[in-house]
Scaffold this motif. Structure first.
Motif, PDB file in Angstrom:
ATOM      1  N   VAL A   4      -0.743  -2.615   1.554  1.00 20.14           N
ATOM      2  CA  VAL A   4      -0.534  -1.301   2.145  1.00 20.14           C
ATOM      3  C   VAL A   4       0.394  -1.566   3.319  1.00 20.14           C
ATOM      4  CG1 VAL A   4      -1.573   0.646   3.352  1.00 20.14           C
ATOM      5  CG2 VAL A   4      -2.770  -0.414   1.427  1.00 20.14           C
ATOM      6  N   ILE A   5       1.487  -0.821   3.369  1.00 22.97           N
ATOM      7  CA  ILE A   5       2.510  -1.056   4.371  1.00 22.97           C
ATOM      8  C   ILE A   5       2.698   0.208   5.212  1.00 22.97           C
ATOM      9  CG2 ILE A   5       4.967  -1.547   4.726  1.00 22.97           C
ATOM     10  CD1 ILE A   5       4.831  -3.371   2.310  1.00 22.97           C
ATOM     11  N   ALA A   6       2.745   0.012   6.506  1.00 24.47           N
ATOM     12  CA  ALA A   6       3.011   1.105   7.438  1.00 24.47           C
ATOM     13  C   ALA A   6       4.493   1.055   7.794  1.00 24.47           C
ATOM     14  CB  ALA A   6       2.167   0.951   8.694  1.00 24.47           C
ATOM     15  N   SER A   7       5.121   2.215   7.840  1.00 18.66           N
ATOM     16  CA  SER A   7       6.532   2.277   8.217  1.00 18.66           C
ATOM     17  C   SER A   7       6.686   3.130   9.465  1.00 18.66           C
ATOM     18  CB  SER A   7       7.381   2.849   7.080  1.00 18.66           C
ATOM     19  OG  SER A   7       7.131   4.228   6.925  1.00 18.66           O
ATOM     20  N   LYS A   8       7.711   2.818  10.245  1.00 14.46           N
ATOM     21  CA  LYS A   8       8.017   3.623  11.430  1.00 14.46           C
ATOM     22  C   LYS A   8       9.492   3.463  11.756  1.00 14.46           C
ATOM     23  CE  LYS A   8       6.746   5.257  15.776  1.00 14.46           C
ATOM     24  NZ  LYS A   8       5.666   5.680  16.555  1.00 14.46           N
ATOM     25  N   CYS A   9      10.144   4.602  11.992  1.00 18.71           N
ATOM     26  CA  CYS A   9      11.553   4.597  12.367  1.00 18.71           C
ATOM     27  C   CYS A   9      11.667   4.435  13.885  1.00 18.71           C
ATOM     28  CB  CYS A   9      12.235   5.886  11.926  1.00 18.71           C
ATOM     29  SG  CYS A   9      13.992   5.946  12.392  1.00 18.71           S
ATOM     30  N   ARG A  10      12.499   3.513  14.311  1.00 19.50           N
ATOM     31  CA  ARG A  10      12.714   3.262  15.735  1.00 19.50           C
ATOM     32  C   ARG A  10      13.508   4.378  16.415  1.00 19.50           C
ATOM     33  NH1 ARG A  10      14.467  -1.163  13.255  1.00 19.50           N
ATOM     34  NH2 ARG A  10      16.588  -0.901  14.034  1.00 19.50           N
TER      35      ARG A  10
END
Length: 106
Positions: A4-10
Motif C-alpha cells: 500500500v503506497i501513499a502519495s503526496k504532491c510537493r
C-alpha cells in the motif's frame, strides 16, 4: 508481496493511497498498478495484467510519468518499478508526486 503506497504532491498537496502488486495468492491474476487514464486524465489503480497492452492508460511504471529520480532507488514489484520521487501529478500536472510504502500486504 504487494504494497500500500501513499502519495503526496510537493507542489499542490494532492494525495491518495493505492495498492501496488498482488498478494501471495493473487499475484498471477491481480497486479494493481497506479495509472493515468488517458481519456479522463484521472489517477486510477488498475490491474496491470488485464490492461498492460491497452492504449487506455499510462502506468506510473512507464517512463512517461516519471521525472528525475536521482539516486533514490525504486519501489519494485517483480519487473515493475515505481520512482519514489518526481512522478507526474494529475492535479497540478507537474512531476512532483512522491510515493512511499505505508504497508506491506500479503
Amino acid at each position: 508481496m504487494g504494497n500500500v503506497i501513499a502519495s503526496k504532491c510537493r507542489i499542490c498537496g494532492f494525495s491518495n493511497e493505492f495498492r501496488f502488486g498482488g498478494g501471495r495468492f493473487s499475484y498471477q491474476t491481480n497486479c494493481p498498478v497506479p495509472a493515468i487514464n488517458k481519456e479522463t486524465l484521472e489517477f486510477e489503480n488498475v490491474n496491470y495484467l488485464e490492461h498492460k497492452n491497452s492504449d487506455k492508460y499510462h502506468f506510473y511504471t512507464d517512463d512517461v510519468l516519471k521525472g528525475n529520480n536521482d539516486l533514490n532507488g525504486t519501489i519494485n514489484n517483480f519487473n515493475l518499478k515505481l520512482n519514489p520521487v518526481n512522478n507526474y501529478c494529475p492535479k497540478c500536472k507537474e512531476k512532483a508526486l512522491d510515493f512511499r510504502v505505508s504497508m506491506f500486504v500479503d
